[in-house]
Write an enzyme that holds these catalytic residues in place. Structure first.
Site, PDB file in Angstrom:
ATOM      1  N   CYS C  86       0.849  -1.201   0.000  1.00  0.00           N
ATOM      2  CA  CYS C  86       0.000   0.000   0.000  1.00  0.00           C
ATOM      3  C   CYS C  86       0.884   1.249   0.000  1.00  0.00           C
ATOM      4  O   CYS C  86       1.530   1.521  -1.031  1.00  0.00           O
ATOM      5  CB  CYS C  86      -0.938  -0.063   1.208  1.00  0.00           C
ATOM      6  SG  CYS C  86      -2.327   1.078   1.104  1.00  0.00           S
ATOM      7  N   HIS C 203      -3.475  -5.679   1.352  1.00  0.00           N
ATOM      8  CA  HIS C 203      -2.793  -5.866   2.638  1.00  0.00           C
ATOM      9  C   HIS C 203      -2.726  -7.350   3.039  1.00  0.00           C
ATOM     10  O   HIS C 203      -3.638  -7.859   3.708  1.00  0.00           O
ATOM     11  CB  HIS C 203      -3.548  -5.083   3.730  1.00  0.00           C
ATOM     12  CG  HIS C 203      -3.381  -3.603   3.657  1.00  0.00           C
ATOM     13  ND1 HIS C 203      -2.391  -2.939   4.323  1.00  0.00           N
ATOM     14  CD2 HIS C 203      -4.058  -2.663   2.954  1.00  0.00           C
ATOM     15  CE1 HIS C 203      -2.477  -1.635   4.073  1.00  0.00           C
ATOM     16  NE2 HIS C 203      -3.465  -1.437   3.243  1.00  0.00           N
ATOM     17  N   GLU C 205      -0.951  -8.583   5.371  1.00  0.00           N
ATOM     18  CA  GLU C 205      -0.818  -8.700   6.838  1.00  0.00           C
ATOM     19  C   GLU C 205      -2.182  -8.657   7.531  1.00  0.00           C
ATOM     20  O   GLU C 205      -2.295  -8.933   8.715  1.00  0.00           O
ATOM     21  CB  GLU C 205       0.097  -7.584   7.382  1.00  0.00           C
ATOM     22  CG  GLU C 205      -0.516  -6.212   7.519  1.00  0.00           C
ATOM     23  CD  GLU C 205      -0.675  -5.466   6.192  1.00  0.00           C
ATOM     24  OE1 GLU C 205      -0.372  -6.052   5.121  1.00  0.00           O
ATOM     25  OE2 GLU C 205      -1.121  -4.299   6.236  1.00  0.00           O
TER      26      GLU C 205
END
Lengths: 661, 84, 231, 84
Positions: C86, C203, C205
């Site tokens: 990002c 994302h 994570e």
């Protein structure tokens, strides 16, 4: 604010009455100078002084074994949630600035509520937005709506805090006065709890964050404490400013670094919100039972030539006051330096119970803290508005039943007060911080506490139309419905923060609604055993004598013991049975009082909403018990649009059909 | 009808704080441009439009700025028009 | 494996990356402040998501000048893996470590939602544990995620197999509806010529636990572990 | 040292599509300004800076644009300097 302005115009500018001025002179034993009068204007404003609401707010139950910090004590309420963790909770309104500049008004509202949670030493976990506008058919309302949503997302997303819920209503009553309430919830280890207390003579006052400018002068006393008979707010335009979420994100990390890693370096953290430095210093000193001395010459400024009056009342955002333990100034300064945040020592704690404001060698103000924090309290007299009496008296039995129920259901599902809110929450970050178990769009959001099986469910509720027709029942329903929403996710209701929004309390019709709503909320809180731990009161939400609906925003947090065993949206299976708990399905016509069905049928609000608190308590406890047994896959509560809409929403959410006999 | 090009400059009012400008100024300083005393960030629009005369073009661009392009609460605008 | 998770002023996915790498994958990870200039001893550098410098001027435009970036460039030139997520992807483009730019979303709004990604290539440290055409599901959360590159750059990305992820529908079809921000040809992630620097807007994570909605993000972190194990 | 004011205009390269410009054009049409043929949205910075000479000011503003204020991949810049 030109110095030497005559007293009359100054009083008018800071919204103090002549009688209040006389009271100041009498208690002080002398005439206050201009800076002192400005300080009184700020702290004796409705926004900071709660002059017209304090008497009523005392009726709200605020005690429970799990409450660590109760209503009115600190910047936010704090409750114990288990395994050494506490949760901080607060809601705040930014109605007036958002009516003038929707994006920045809403953005700075988010910034302010996050700083209240931060001041308790809590890591902000989630934000919710409770919004009310006039009908979308009017371009101005569309502009306000898009601006407010943009501002909340713009600020919250930049902070890296998920905005995971809230509510949205469109009613004519909010056309000139939109309501923008922002709620923040945070968590902290109990031993890291921070209090905003200026205590310990000789300790240092350190101002950290943004430079001080002329922003929001009269914000507290000008905007939020005055009705707006002729749209006079336009004059106070400089009262709105551009928020800086980037600097606030650094403030969050630096203050938590201080509170969690070096608690011994400081004795308190206080947010600078309405009435800026004046309120921050005075309230911190009042809590600490001490005095303060401030030298405004040392306050870092963003504009030249600011007068002491302007520095003390500026509402520049993204600033915090740190009360540093004597001897640790250098370490604390280095910590903020490391986070690249400007800081300055601006004064110290004293023992004389006074706030002494100096400008270099000159003393510009000296006032007893005890007088500043003890504004006159007014008890109003309520009187039911005739149009409410008339609306209640309307016969509900004679209502035509809709010829085409299917079409009516579709109309309800398409109504702006019921339809999907995805357009709003897809603009908000839902999952940053890796705690979001249930995102926006469900009955409540669920956020886990890492390293434990615990989770917190959070929702906001409050139907202004119900409160307009029957404030007692409307207030009680706001509490009951918020409780139901968290129970749908298997959470036990724990604590409430309430955002109260009304017109001018000086008008008996408004005071009747205000008193009724608070009484109703108190009744429901007692019946359901839920304390109110923090809140906010926003008054004078009216234009040209036309007040908003009496609107309580109930932010309710529930506790989940085991986040792996909760009912969750999207887990229903074909063949599952659907049970309705509580009254119905056949209900008397009175239960349509103030309903969305009437609105969709183009009928003005009428009748009286109904609520049986004892039955409500039994339903909620039964639902929770069933969930504990693990026999509930998913749940949903009936609210606007009743059973039909609730079942339709359930099917849409679960992606399944329903056969109902 | 004649073709015109309007250059519109939108800036924050002087009384309104400009965190973006401040941050950019900080970045320029880090890059060694100590001489920069202030930075104010704003918007720049280029409009191609048809109008009967430059007076008419001036009038409609003024209106567009007042009604849409600038937010009167916190912004100011200037513009100039080229007969292209 | 030792990870350096870089923290610029305004970054907010540093905690999420650090949590996944340590608590879920049991790896070593340090939060490295942007003023540090030495990344020796780290196997992989992570540039996490966030609003570095508030996204003022342009996302990543100021962060790319942070002192740590020289060390990141050295790390990349030494062939060691760098993953920009990002805001991290935006910083890598601004720094010239990756081609093209991330522009404002086509619908001009911030967008947070779960998306599907099709894995286009697997011969790199970030998708070696995936199979070509595999569909991964994870969240996006950005306001400026519309990937843009001029035609020549696009051609070289395609010819050299450097497009790693494309937005697709649940069945793996790359469609217009599946594109959440108007990115060129649904591009969601690319690598540099050497294949050791990845930039992606979604994302990973945030998709490492079933409790939070999905575990497909683990494929990327596990690819890194497998790649490190092999060389 | 003398004080200068630099006006910097950043625009997207023509090849890069500009949804913001298109949206603004649509909104202007809705307000009745049919004559607007195109809108391009960009950035406008006003810098106050000190420099030994206007040539030096020109050189440093050029560098600031090239290194930071404009992204060469997608943007073009122009600027003009006033000796104030």
């Amino acid at each position: 604010m030109a110095p030497g302005m005559d007293r009359e115009r100054l009083l008018e500018a800071i919204a103090l009455t002549r009688a209040e001025y006389q009271l100041i002179v009498q208690r002080l034993g002398r005439h206050p100078n201009e800076v002192e009068l400005g300080m009184f204007g700020a702290l004796w404003s409705e926004h900071c002084g709660y002059k017209h609401s304090k008497v009523l707010l005392r009726r709200l139950p605020s005690q429970a074994p799990w409450v660590a910090v109760g209503r009115g004590e600190e910047n936010a309420g704090v409750v114990r949630v288990g395994q050494g963790w506490c949760a901080a909770l607060k809601v705040e309104s930014h109605n007036h600035p958002s009516a003038i500049e929707p994006y920045q008004g809403a953005a700075t509202g988010v910034g302010g509520i996050v700083r209240d949670i931060l001041a308790m030493g809590a890591r902000p976990l989630a934000i919710l937005d409770s919004l009310r506008f006039g009908p979308l058919s009017h371009p101005r309302n569309r502009y306000l709506f898009a601006g407010v949503v943009g501002g909340i997302g713009g600020y919250g997303n930049c902070l890296g805090i998920p905005t995971v819920g809230g509510e949205l209503y469109f009613e004519e009553a909010y056309s000139h006065n939109p309501l923008v309430n922002a709620l923040c919830m945070g968590i902290l280890p109990e031993e890291r709890l921070v209090r905003a207390r200026a205590q310990g003579e000789g300790n240092t006052l350190m101002l950290v964050g943004a430079g001080t400018g002329r922003d929001g002068i009269h914000g507290a006393s000008g905007l939020a404490s005055r009705t707006d008979p002729t749209g006079r707010f336009e004059e106070l335009r400089p009262a709105v400013q551009v928020g800086d979420p980037f600097l606030e994100k650094l403030l969050v990390e630096a203050c938590l670094d201080l509170a969690w890693n070096h608690p011994q370096w400081m004795v308190g953290i206080q947010d600078l919100g309405a009435a800026g430095l004046t309120a921050a210093c005075v309230e911190a000193a009042a809590r600490g039972g001490a005095g303060v001395e401030v030298d405004i010459a040392r306050v870092p400024r963003r504009e030249e030539g600011m007068t002491p009056y302007e520095v003390m009342l500026s509402e520049s955002q993204e600033r915090m006051l740190i009360i540093v333990r004597q001897g640790y100034e250098e370490q604390v300064g280095r910590l903020f330096q490391r986070w690249e945040i400007p800081w300055a020592i601006i004064g110290k704690v004293t023992g004389d119970g006074l706030i002494r404001v100096k400008d270099g060698p000159y003393e510009v103000a000296c006032l007893p803290i005890s007088i500043l924090t003890d504004p006159p309290i007014y008890e109003g007299a309520g009187d039911m508005p005739p149009e409410v009496a008339a609306a209640r008296a309307m016969d509900m039995a004679s209502l035509p039943s809709p010829e085409d129920p299917a079409a009516t259901l579709l109309a309800l599902l398409a109504s702006p007060n019921i339809c999907s809110r995805r357009w709003v929450y897809q603009q908000y970050d839902q999952s940053v911080l890796n705690n979001t178990v249930v995102e926006a769009g469900a009955d409540a959001a669920v956020l886990r506490i890492k390293g434990t099986p615990l989770a917190l469910a959070i929702a906001t509720d409050g139907n202004g139309r119900y409160c307009y027709l029957d404030p007692q029942v409307g207030g009680a329903m706001a509490v009951a419905e918020a409780a139901r929403n968290v129970i749908c996710l298997g959470a036990r209701p724990l604590a409430i923060t309430d955002g109260l929004n009304f017109g001018s309390p000086e008008r008996p019709h408004v005071y009747w609604h205000m008193e009724g709503v608070i009484d109703g909320m108190a009744q429901a809180c007692r019946a359901l055993g839920i304390p109110v731990v923090s809140g906010n009161v926003s008054l004078y939400n009216e234009t040209g004598g036309q007040a908003v609906y009496p609107t309580p925003v109930v932010g309710l947090m529930g506790l989940i013991e085991d986040v792996y065993r909760i009912p969750r949206p999207g887990s229903a299976k074909p063949g599952d049975e659907v049970y309705l708990l509580g009254p119905g399905p056949a209900l008397p016509p009175q239960s349509l009082g103030g309903s969305e069905l009437l609105a969709v049928m183009g009928l003005a609000p009428r009748g009286r909403p109904q609520l049986d608190l004892q039955l409500e308590d039994r339903v909620q406890k039964a639902a929770l018990a069933a969930m504990k047994e693990g026999i509930v896959r998913t749940a949903h509560d009936c609210s606007e649009g009743g059973l039909a809409v609730a079942l339709a929403e359930l099917c849409l959410r679960e992606g399944l059909g329903l056969e109902a006999p | 009808m004649a073709r015109f090009r309007a250059h519109v400059y939108i800036t924050l009012k002087p009384t309104v704080n400009d965190p973006q400008g401040l941050t950019i100024q900080g970045a320029l300083k880090q890059l060694g441009y100590e001489g920069v005393k202030s930075v104010r960030a704003g918007k720049y629009f280029v409009l191609e439009l048809e109008a009967l005369s430059s007076q008419e073009a001036e009038k409609s661009v003024e209106e567009m700025c007042r009604r849409l392009l600038a937010n009167p609460v916190i912004e100011e605008f200037r513009f100039r028009i080229e007969g292209s | 494996m030792r990870f350096a998770v870089i923290v610029f002023p305004g970054t907010w996915s540093d905690y999420d990356c650090h949590y996944v790498l340590t608590s879920i994958l049991g790896q070593e990870a340090d939060l490295v402040w942007h003023r540090q200039t030495d990344l020796a001893g780290y196997d992989c550098v992570v540039l996490p998501g966030g609003f570095s410098y508030g996204d003022y001027l342009r996302p990543g435009a100021i962060a790319r000048f942070s002192p740590v970036m020289e060390a990141v460039v050295k790390h990349a030139q030494a062939g060691r893996p760098v993953i920009g997520i990002c805001n991290g992807f935006q910083i890598l483009c601004e720094a010239g470590l990756l081609p093209g730019a991330l522009l404002r979303n086509e619908h001009l709004q911030y967008r947070c939602q779960w998306v599907h990604l099709r894995v286009e290539v697997c011969h790199n440290p970030f998708t070696v544990a995936c199979s070509p055409g595999q569909v991964l599901r994870m969240p996006i959360s950005h306001g400026e995620g519309r990937y843009y590159a001029d035609p020549e750059t696009l051609d070289s990305l395609k010819r050299e197999g450097r497009i790693v992820f494309r937005y697709c529908d649940p069945k793996g079809e790359v469609t217009r509806q599946a594109n959440p921000n108007g990115s060129l040809e649904n591009i969601a992630g690319i690598v540099n010529r050497e294949g050791n620097v990845l930039g992606m807007m979604p994302h990973p994570e945030r998709a490492c636990e079933a409790l939070l909605g999905g575990e497909d993000g683990l494929f990327i972190w596990r690819s890194l572990l497998r790649w490190a194990g092999s060389c």
